[in-house]
Design a protein around this motif. Structure first.
Motif, PDB file in Angstrom:
ATOM      1  N   LEU A  90       0.827  -1.211   0.000  1.00 36.65           N
ATOM      2  CA  LEU A  90       0.000   0.000   0.000  1.00 36.65           C
ATOM      3  C   LEU A  90       0.859   1.258   0.000  1.00 36.65           C
ATOM      4  N   GLN A  91       1.994   1.194   0.680  1.00 32.91           N
ATOM      5  CA  GLN A  91       2.910   2.338   0.662  1.00 32.91           C
ATOM      6  C   GLN A  91       3.452   2.582  -0.740  1.00 32.91           C
ATOM      7  N   HIS A  92       3.765   1.505  -1.434  1.00 31.34           N
ATOM      8  CA  HIS A  92       4.251   1.626  -2.814  1.00 31.34           C
ATOM      9  C   HIS A  92       3.184   2.263  -3.707  1.00 31.34           C
ATOM     10  N   LEU A  93       1.915   1.972  -3.424  1.00 35.68           N
ATOM     11  CA  LEU A  93       0.800   2.531  -4.194  1.00 35.68           C
ATOM     12  C   LEU A  93       0.409   3.921  -3.704  1.00 35.68           C
ATOM     13  N   LYS A  94       1.158   4.404  -2.678  1.00 35.61           N
ATOM     14  CA  LYS A  94       0.913   5.733  -2.106  1.00 35.61           C
ATOM     15  C   LYS A  94      -0.507   5.866  -1.528  1.00 35.61           C
ATOM     16  N   MET A  95      -0.931   4.834  -0.855  1.00 41.77           N
ATOM     17  CA  MET A  95      -2.244   4.844  -0.206  1.00 41.77           C
ATOM     18  C   MET A  95      -2.030   4.846   1.298  1.00 41.77           C
ATOM     19  N   ASP A  96      -2.452   5.925   1.928  1.00 37.76           N
ATOM     20  CA  ASP A  96      -2.189   6.055   3.364  1.00 37.76           C
ATOM     21  C   ASP A  96      -3.423   6.416   4.182  1.00 37.76           C
ATOM     22  N   ARG A  97      -4.618   6.293   3.561  1.00 38.28           N
ATOM     23  CA  ARG A  97      -5.862   6.518   4.308  1.00 38.28           C
ATOM     24  C   ARG A  97      -6.951   5.689   3.652  1.00 38.28           C
ATOM     25  N   TYR A  98      -7.502   4.704   4.373  1.00 33.91           N
ATOM     26  CA  TYR A  98      -8.411   3.745   3.745  1.00 33.91           C
ATOM     27  C   TYR A  98      -9.225   2.983   4.783  1.00 33.91           C
ATOM     28  N   ILE A  99     -10.315   2.405   4.289  1.00 39.50           N
ATOM     29  CA  ILE A  99     -11.113   1.469   5.073  1.00 39.50           C
ATOM     30  C   ILE A  99     -10.530   0.081   4.825  1.00 39.50           C
ATOM     31  N   LEU A 100     -10.232  -0.651   5.882  1.00 45.15           N
ATOM     32  CA  LEU A 100      -9.696  -2.003   5.742  1.00 45.15           C
ATOM     33  C   LEU A 100     -10.849  -2.993   5.884  1.00 45.15           C
ATOM     34  N   MET A 101     -11.046  -3.811   4.863  1.00 44.26           N
ATOM     35  CA  MET A 101     -12.150  -4.772   4.863  1.00 44.26           C
ATOM     36  C   MET A 101     -11.571  -6.169   4.646  1.00 44.26           C
ATOM     37  N   GLY A 102     -11.837  -7.084   5.578  1.00 46.78           N
ATOM     38  CA  GLY A 102     -11.216  -8.399   5.473  1.00 46.78           C
ATOM     39  C   GLY A 102     -12.160  -9.552   5.734  1.00 46.78           C
ATOM     40  N   HIS A 103     -11.908 -10.649   5.034  1.00 47.31           N
ATOM     41  CA  HIS A 103     -12.707 -11.863   5.185  1.00 47.31           C
ATOM     42  C   HIS A 103     -11.955 -12.893   6.026  1.00 47.31           C
ATOM     43  N   SER A 104     -12.666 -13.596   6.873  1.00 43.32           N
ATOM     44  CA  SER A 104     -12.153 -14.745   7.605  1.00 43.32           C
ATOM     45  C   SER A 104     -10.879 -14.414   8.383  1.00 43.32           C
ATOM     46  N   ILE A 105      -9.762 -15.088   8.072  1.00 42.21           N
ATOM     47  CA  ILE A 105      -8.545 -14.927   8.881  1.00 42.21           C
ATOM     48  C   ILE A 105      -7.992 -13.509   8.824  1.00 42.21           C
ATOM     49  N   ALA A 106      -8.463 -12.699   7.882  1.00 36.86           N
ATOM     50  CA  ALA A 106      -8.049 -11.298   7.844  1.00 36.86           C
ATOM     51  C   ALA A 106      -8.488 -10.586   9.123  1.00 36.86           C
ATOM     52  N   TYR A 156      -5.243 -10.881  11.153  1.00 36.57           N
ATOM     53  CA  TYR A 156      -4.209  -9.986  10.635  1.00 36.57           C
ATOM     54  C   TYR A 156      -4.645  -8.526  10.776  1.00 36.57           C
ATOM     55  N   GLY A 157      -5.954  -8.297  10.593  1.00 41.07           N
ATOM     56  CA  GLY A 157      -6.478  -6.944  10.693  1.00 41.07           C
ATOM     57  C   GLY A 157      -6.315  -6.345  12.083  1.00 41.07           C
ATOM     58  N   LEU A 158      -6.463  -7.170  13.105  1.00 41.79           N
ATOM     59  CA  LEU A 158      -6.277  -6.711  14.482  1.00 41.79           C
ATOM     60  C   LEU A 158      -4.887  -6.103  14.665  1.00 41.79           C
ATOM     61  N   ASP A 159      -3.879  -6.800  14.197  1.00 37.45           N
ATOM     62  CA  ASP A 159      -2.513  -6.304  14.302  1.00 37.45           C
ATOM     63  C   ASP A 159      -2.331  -5.063  13.431  1.00 37.45           C
ATOM     64  N   TYR A 160      -2.910  -5.113  12.240  1.00 35.29           N
ATOM     65  CA  TYR A 160      -2.731  -4.026  11.272  1.00 35.29           C
ATOM     66  C   TYR A 160      -3.294  -2.705  11.803  1.00 35.29           C
ATOM     67  N   VAL A 161      -4.533  -2.737  12.297  1.00 34.02           N
ATOM     68  CA  VAL A 161      -5.168  -1.473  12.706  1.00 34.02           C
ATOM     69  C   VAL A 161      -4.500  -0.872  13.939  1.00 34.02           C
ATOM     70  N   ASN A 162      -3.860  -1.690  14.747  1.00 34.87           N
ATOM     71  CA  ASN A 162      -3.130  -1.164  15.899  1.00 34.87           C
ATOM     72  C   ASN A 162      -1.767  -0.620  15.484  1.00 34.87           C
ATOM     73  N   LYS A 163      -1.146  -1.280  14.534  1.00 34.40           N
ATOM     74  CA  LYS A 163       0.183  -0.853  14.079  1.00 34.40           C
ATOM     75  C   LYS A 163       0.109   0.396  13.199  1.00 34.40           C
ATOM     76  N   TYR A 164      -0.961   0.485  12.399  1.00 32.43           N
ATOM     77  CA  TYR A 164      -1.098   1.615  11.462  1.00 32.43           C
ATOM     78  C   TYR A 164      -2.420   2.349  11.707  1.00 32.43           C
ATOM     79  N   ALA A 165      -2.640   2.680  12.975  1.00 30.73           N
ATOM     80  CA  ALA A 165      -3.901   3.310  13.388  1.00 30.73           C
ATOM     81  C   ALA A 165      -4.142   4.647  12.696  1.00 30.73           C
ATOM     82  N   ASN A 166      -3.086   5.357  12.334  1.00 30.23           N
ATOM     83  CA  ASN A 166      -3.242   6.665  11.694  1.00 30.23           C
ATOM     84  C   ASN A 166      -3.646   6.555  10.227  1.00 30.23           C
ATOM     85  N   GLU A 167      -3.630   5.331   9.681  1.00 32.06           N
ATOM     86  CA  GLU A 167      -3.966   5.141   8.272  1.00 32.06           C
ATOM     87  C   GLU A 167      -5.367   4.539   8.079  1.00 32.06           C
TER      88      GLU A 167
END
Length: 332
Positions: A142-158, A161-172
């Protein structure tokens, strides 16, 4: 005379036994030979078919450099707001699998589908499939695509992974949307055993292709055109039980345990779309209600359907996401 008769009878019995054993060994030999021949044919057919299918798989999306490899992503829609879609475990071709959802989202959002390493048209990787590595790789794409503000939508095991992601990149992350998403405690804190050796044998021998051919068509009732279904079948055979997804399978227990004491940020808008009747996991709905209970903006919506709710309920999902986000914006 009686002694001589007994000796004759013994010889006859011995001869019959020897003949019976010879016949038995011949039968066993024929069976072994037949099994070996069958496996050789299955292996050969799988090898030839795999080579043939390589040239029939049509490229889609774009390749993004991540950690020295290529990760495939698709971008569709021209909305100002961005939605990033993350697949469930083992989804062979995420960009194709999410097609019904992407079509509903794209009139309103710019939709980015990430195909993690080992999925879809992305490269495989030898890196451990820990939550940390998977999350870092997705973020790098996502950084390579220059995307730094978005809604994260995930299925199943996401959901893990999403739990870790939203805490690590809460500002995005503007919000997290779960589609029948996994919960850290869904296995009741017990390890789940996976038949890794068995599936490796099935993959290498070509038996996995045969079993898929003999089984019910998993795509028959799905809302995809015939060409898309055929592409999904070929990618399923290509990616099924590859080293990257097998390594991810090996890490499922540890990844769930790592997430056990992690919670979603209270101020992060959080909405879950959950099967109304899940027979697989006890207290499936209460587990998700527990996740949103302390959220300032949290909601659980149940929908009739299977685990892949986005195949059949995409319209409702998008309508509710737009309504949910609109209410939050108006409440500011």
């Amino acid at each position: 005379m009686r002694v001589e008769q007994r000796e004759v009878m013994k010889k006859r019995m011995g001869t019959r036994t020897s003949k019976a054993l010879i016949i038995l060994f011949k039968i066993i030999g024929v069976i072994i030979l037949a099994i070996a021949l069958f496996l050789a044919v299955v292996f050969t057919v799988n090898w030839i078919s795999s080579k043939s299918e390589q040239g029939k798989i049509k490229p889609y999306g774009q390749l993004v450099p991540v950690d020295g490899k290529n990760m495939n992503v698709t971008i569709q829609g021209k909305g100002e707001e961005i939605v990033v879609l993350l697949p469930g475990y083992g989804t062979a071709a995420p960009a194709l699998d999410f097609k019904p959802l992407v079509e509903e989202l794209s009139p309103f959002y710019k939709v980015v589908v990430i195909e993690p390493f080992g999925y879809g048209l992305s490269d495989g990787t030898e890196k451990e499939r820990s939550t940390k590595n998977i999350v870092n790789e997705i973020h790098e794409a996502l950084q390579h695509l220059k995307m730094d503000r978005y809604i994260l939508m995930g299925h199943s095991i996401a959901g893990i992974y999403g739990l870790d992601y939203v805490n690590k990149y809460a500002n995005e992350v503007r919000a997290f949307v779960g589609i029948d998403s996994s919960v850290p405690t869904q296995f009741d804190n017990k390890d789940v055993e996976f038949p890794i050796k068995t599936v490796q044998i099935l993959k290498k021998s070509g038996l996995s292709r045969l079993l898929m051919k003999l089984g019910a068509d998993p795509y028959a009732t799905l809302p995809f055109d015939d060409e898309t279904k055929e592409q999904m079948r070929m990618l399923a055979l290509k990616n099924m039980y590859n080293p990257s997804t097998l390594n991810e399978m090996e890490h499922i227990n540890s990844n769930f345990k790592t997430a056990e004491h992690v919670t979603f940020p209270k101020n992060l808008p959080l909405i879950f779309f959950i099967q109304a009747n899940s027979a697989d996991i006890k207290d499936w709905i209460p587990l998700h209600e527990e996740q949103v209970k302390d959220s300032v903006h949290g909601k659980v919506i149940t929908l009739e359907g299977g685990h892949y709710l986005h195949h059949t309920r995409s319209k409702e999902i998008v309508e509710n996401v737009r309504k949910f986000m609109g209410e939050i914006e108006r409440g500011k």
